[in-house]
Design an enzyme around this catalytic site. Sequence first.
Site, PDB file in Angstrom:
ATOM      1  N   SER A   1      -6.261   1.497  -4.619  1.00 57.47           N
ATOM      2  CA  SER A   1      -6.364   2.890  -4.213  1.00 57.47           C
ATOM      3  C   SER A   1      -4.978   3.534  -4.292  1.00 57.47           C
ATOM      4  O   SER A   1      -4.388   3.590  -5.351  1.00 57.47           O
ATOM      5  CB  SER A   1      -6.981   2.989  -2.815  1.00 57.47           C
ATOM      6  OG  SER A   1      -7.376   4.298  -2.529  1.00 57.47           O
TER       7      SER A   1
ATOM      8  N   ASP B   1     -17.537   4.296  -7.810  1.00 53.94           N
ATOM      9  CA  ASP B   1     -16.426   4.724  -6.959  1.00 53.94           C
ATOM     10  C   ASP B   1     -16.377   6.242  -6.952  1.00 53.94           C
ATOM     11  O   ASP B   1     -15.938   6.870  -7.915  1.00 53.94           O
ATOM     12  CB  ASP B   1     -15.106   4.152  -7.475  1.00 53.94           C
ATOM     13  CG  ASP B   1     -13.957   4.362  -6.492  1.00 53.94           C
ATOM     14  OD1 ASP B   1     -14.100   5.195  -5.579  1.00 53.94           O
ATOM     15  OD2 ASP B   1     -12.928   3.681  -6.622  1.00 53.94           O
TER      16      ASP B   1
ATOM     17  N   TYR C   1       0.831  -1.202   0.000  1.00 53.61           N
ATOM     18  CA  TYR C   1       0.000   0.000   0.000  1.00 53.61           C
ATOM     19  C   TYR C   1       0.866   1.253   0.000  1.00 53.61           C
ATOM     20  O   TYR C   1       0.907   1.999  -0.956  1.00 53.61           O
ATOM     21  CB  TYR C   1      -0.957  -0.007   1.188  1.00 53.61           C
ATOM     22  CG  TYR C   1      -1.921   1.154   1.164  1.00 53.61           C
ATOM     23  CD1 TYR C   1      -2.997   1.162   0.282  1.00 53.61           C
ATOM     24  CD2 TYR C   1      -1.767   2.249   2.009  1.00 53.61           C
ATOM     25  CE1 TYR C   1      -3.890   2.223   0.234  1.00 53.61           C
ATOM     26  CE2 TYR C   1      -2.658   3.322   1.976  1.00 53.61           C
ATOM     27  CZ  TYR C   1      -3.714   3.302   1.091  1.00 53.61           C
ATOM     28  OH  TYR C   1      -4.590   4.357   1.048  1.00 53.61           O
TER      29      TYR C   1
ATOM     30  N   HIS D   1     -15.673   1.960  -4.024  1.00 54.74           N
ATOM     31  CA  HIS D   1     -14.232   1.905  -3.824  1.00 54.74           C
ATOM     32  C   HIS D   1     -13.772   0.574  -3.237  1.00 54.74           C
ATOM     33  O   HIS D   1     -12.580   0.299  -3.196  1.00 54.74           O
ATOM     34  CB  HIS D   1     -13.804   3.063  -2.923  1.00 54.74           C
ATOM     35  CG  HIS D   1     -12.333   3.351  -2.967  1.00 54.74           C
ATOM     36  ND1 HIS D   1     -11.668   3.658  -4.137  1.00 54.74           N
ATOM     37  CD2 HIS D   1     -11.391   3.363  -1.990  1.00 54.74           C
ATOM     38  CE1 HIS D   1     -10.382   3.856  -3.870  1.00 54.74           C
ATOM     39  NE2 HIS D   1     -10.199   3.683  -2.584  1.00 54.74           N
TER      40      HIS D   1
END
Length: 707
Positions: free
Chosen positions: A557, A640, A477, A675
Amino acid sequence: MRSIYPSAAAVLLSAQAFAQTPLKTLPYPQTKKVDTVTTYFGTKVADPYRWLENDQADDTKSWVQEENKVTQHYLAQIPFREAIRKRLETLWNYEKYGAPFKEGKYTYFTKNTGLQSQSVMYRQVGAGTPEVFLDPNLFSKDGTTSLAGINFTKDGSLAAYQISEGGSDWRKVIVMKASDKALVGDTLKDVKFSGLAWKGNDGFYYSSYDKPKAGSQLAGKTQIHKLFYHKLGTPQSTDQLVFGGEKTPRRYIGASLTEDERFLVITGANTTSGNELYIQDLSKPGSPIVQVVDNEKSEVSVLDNVGSKLYLETNLNAPNGRVVTVDAANPKPANWKDLIPESKNVLRATTGGGKIFANYLKDATSLIEQYDMSGKKERSITLPSVGSAGGFGTKKEEKETYYTFTSYIYPPTIFKYDIASGKSTVYKKAGVQFDPTKFESKQVFYNSKDGTRIPMIITYKKGLVMNGKNPTLLYAYGGFNSSVTPSFGTSTIVLLENGGVYAVPNIRGGGEYGEKWHVAGTKLQKQNVFDDYIAAAEYLTKNNYTSKDYLAISGASNGGLLVGATMAQRPELFKVAFPAVGVMDMLRYNQFTAGAGWAYDYGTAQDSKEMFDYLYKYSPYHALKPAAYPATMVTTADHDDRVVPAHSFKFASKLQESQKGSAPVLIRVETKAGHGSGRSTAQVISEQADKWSFMFQNMNLTPYQNN
């Protein structure tokens, strides 16, 4: 426990043993290009696919349909796709529970019987028979409307719950009586990024923005958050503005009440890192809102109070976090006193049963300590193994609390914890078909490009031969102070039981080592994040866990940005890439929804020429040049409204244009989804089946052969 394998012959064949027939890819849509140019500090930047930012336009919708047609045509040809889908369905089909919590006379918990679209909320009195309290599967016929949060009054007699339709961040709020489940008042609409904080039984606080005008509800900017008080029995149009709005503009405003409901606690921020803090003494009618912290340079929250004594958790002058106390009459930082001082490990705290539970991160794994309210350490809590523990929060009068423990090879297990004795007992154990004794998960450390030491946890089947030919998924991430800690993934079993490796590095930009670690991966230091990820891939190949022909990268993301930027910089290093709901246009991300709030991490193209040049260089959409790129499946969703699908639309178009190799470039657009949260079980299984099928196909490997 019985073997996880469908049959003794269900093994992964190597590429040498099985040669696949190349799949036919339909021609990509002829994506039109427009002559759109924006000038930044004298540099002209072409944006030929900007028209795809209008997700409501007919030509955009037509483009999505054509791209999905190409994607589904390709996936439908994969011979083992259905076998993977069936295996995932079997793996998912076990009872899943959420940790219980008490409200009034009832104990509430969530349960999914296995393949239900959404988990159901139950309740029971003592050891009595559970009854259904709220079933989100009845919210919509297709299971795409989800329960997005619920809050009870202190006496447990009323509940306000939020629903999300199609995965959108825009929510509706519905109030009901706990006794007979009868609805109370009207439904609140257009609520976004909000908790619900009850004030007695009269009403509650919530936050929202003005809804963007028709036609831009998903992509339109949401700039000014407002805190309202809703009094039951009155229309939403008359709700009282408490904080925010044009006079005190903040992009994010949150509110909560202390457990005794004496203090209203308000947080205000314009970015996703750091916040102001305000309190209001509700025990004194007409009391003002008092500012405690007047800047966003640190994070601070109210954990608890005893009378006028406030317990705060903060990283102000303590990058790894600490707990302090202060009297509400003089709450400024100058008067704070350390209760649990900063340590070398990152702190996240909760309270319950009159105790403070300090949940420390030690090399991205959990270490839990229990303190009394005077700051005296009572014990370290023994956990089942190295992994992640979360929970421990409960009301002051409770004698027990619950926590969930998990790791990459330890399915989520709920424990009941006796606060007085410190004894943990298993409350609910996951029934997933997985035998942890057959697998191992180990932590290694490697050096990034600049010599920084990075931890990574690698998971695989015991006895796996490290010959460089193991299918490997590298996930990370790397942003927003978010820590990636060990957690079990049902879908990952498909990889592990087919001789694969799952690797998760804790790269900079996250919060695993506190605010310094976070800042080291922001703005003009964002390249550190990509370098850390690339170094992880190089470690795995150097140590023969895998090689470039069997290495896939995945992230969502901010992690989608990570994958996009990394594959643009080092396309030869990976065989497959999965950028999901990613932030791909770093020059325009702040023009949509709440994107401007991400500027603390990213900076913006308008900040300075230096910042523009830096963003322009790594922005995935702009960094793509003609080259041989990995087989790529971009994923996004039509609802999203956090990272708008335009990012993925533009990136996929540019990648299809730039691809000079033979590997496919697909985009998979989920409908009635947002999302990530709130998706139905069927949607999740379908996407995961497509993901693993695409990966194995492009590595020329076949799972579940002879099954």
